[in-house]
Design an enzyme around this catalytic site. Structure first.
Site, PDB file in Angstrom:
ATOM      1  N   ARG A 289       0.842  -1.197   0.000  1.00 29.69           N
ATOM      2  CA  ARG A 289       0.000   0.000   0.000  1.00 29.69           C
ATOM      3  C   ARG A 289       0.878   1.249   0.000  1.00 29.69           C
ATOM      4  NH1 ARG A 289      -4.518   0.063   4.440  1.00 29.69           N
ATOM      5  NH2 ARG A 289      -5.289   1.745   3.110  1.00 29.69           N
TER       6      ARG A 289
ATOM      7  N   CYS B 173      -1.450   6.371   8.745  1.00 29.82           N
ATOM      8  CA  CYS B 173      -1.751   5.085   8.099  1.00 29.82           C
ATOM      9  C   CYS B 173      -2.857   5.340   7.092  1.00 29.82           C
ATOM     10  CB  CYS B 173      -2.143   4.038   9.148  1.00 29.82           C
ATOM     11  SG  CYS B 173      -3.521   4.546  10.211  1.00 29.82           S
TER      12      CYS B 173
END
Length: 277
Positions: free
Chosen positions: A178, A235
């Site tokens: 990611r 995040c």
């Protein structure tokens, strides 16, 4: 002093009037799962803390998928569980400590000091034969005044300035694919915030639910922190970044600043630069 407590210690505190225990089990893929498994059984006397209802605020155009809750939301919830500034507060989950770390960070942000996370998670606690129950605890009322520490968070505007000036160390807690922009299963845009480095949240555990010891957590960060820049963690939506914050605190390092909206907030602005590897 460690932020971690053993399952044995938690079991010894379930009837202690000065201790409040919170079950933070939650699945991002199935938001109803946490409460359903909690109703089946949980640590005796534990209250349920839901990521969406209790540990997050209202979603808007900006602010990310899990914005921080308001003072009213959090104070009313904690009061209904009997929490005050003198109570010992313990959190646990079965998601490798992710949700418990979010709870821990929020309590620190709200000004509570005696907050701990249980090692091993609920599955281990139950397998050891400690006291569990399906009985829901009685709601309570306590006097609690939260004092949010704004120095623990960074705003989007402050982060934009930090990226431009390169005067802070940005740490992305998401898994490498990611971060690199190779895959993005949740948010509509892949990549990471410019200048960020990647310290995946999973790297803080020996195995799911079991945090590494202080020496190993310190070694995990020693090479990244040599420039003494202020550290900012983020995040996808401000949840798993709390794992990194917890780990740094456990390692004896200064608590990093949280970009609460995280990647899901950053990409909500069309003019923000995005990096991929």
């Amino acid at each position: 002093m460690s932020n971690l407590v053993s399952p044995e210690w938690v079991d010894s505190k379930i009837r202690d009037k000065n201790t409040v225990i919170f079950d933070c089990r939650f699945s991002l893929a199935d938001p109803e799962m946490g409460f359903e498994v909690y109703k089946k059984d949980h640590i005796e006397g534990a209250f349920f803390a839901d990521l969406d209802q209790h540990l997050s605020g209202t979603i808007t155009t900006h602010g990310g998928r899990h914005p921080l809750p308001s003072v009213n939301i959090l104070s009313q919830f904690l009061s209904s569980c009997g929490v005050d500034s003198e109570k010992i507060v313990i959190a646990y989950d079965d998601q490798s400590g992710i949700m418990a770390a979010r709870f821990w960070w929020l309590m620190k942000y709200a000004g509570l000091n005696q907050v701990y996370v249980m090692q091993g998670g609920y599955k281990h606690y139950k397998e050891k034969g400690y006291a569990v129950s399906s009985k829901l605890p009685t709601q309570k009322t306590s006097e609690i005044k939260l004092d949010f520490n704004k120095n623990m968070i960074i705003t989007r505007d402050e982060l934009v300035k930090a990226v431009q000036q390169k005067d802070k160390l940005l740490i992305d807690a998401r898994e490498p694919n990611r971060f690199k922009g190779i895959a993005e299963p949740i948010d509509p845009v892949a990549g990471h915030i410019p200048t960020a480095i990647n310290v995946p949240w999973e790297s803080h555990f020996n195995k799911p639910g079991w945090w590494k010891d202080k020496e190993d957590l310190t070694n995990l960060y020693k090479d990244q922190l040599v420039d003494n820049k202020t550290r900012v963690v983020y995040c996808g939506s401000g949840v798993t970044a709390c794992v990194n914050a917890f780990a740094m605190s456990e390692a004896g390092l200064e608590l990093p600043i949280l970009y609460a909206g995280s990647w899901s907030d950053w990409i909500s602005y069309n003019d923000h630069e995005i990096e991929t590897d």
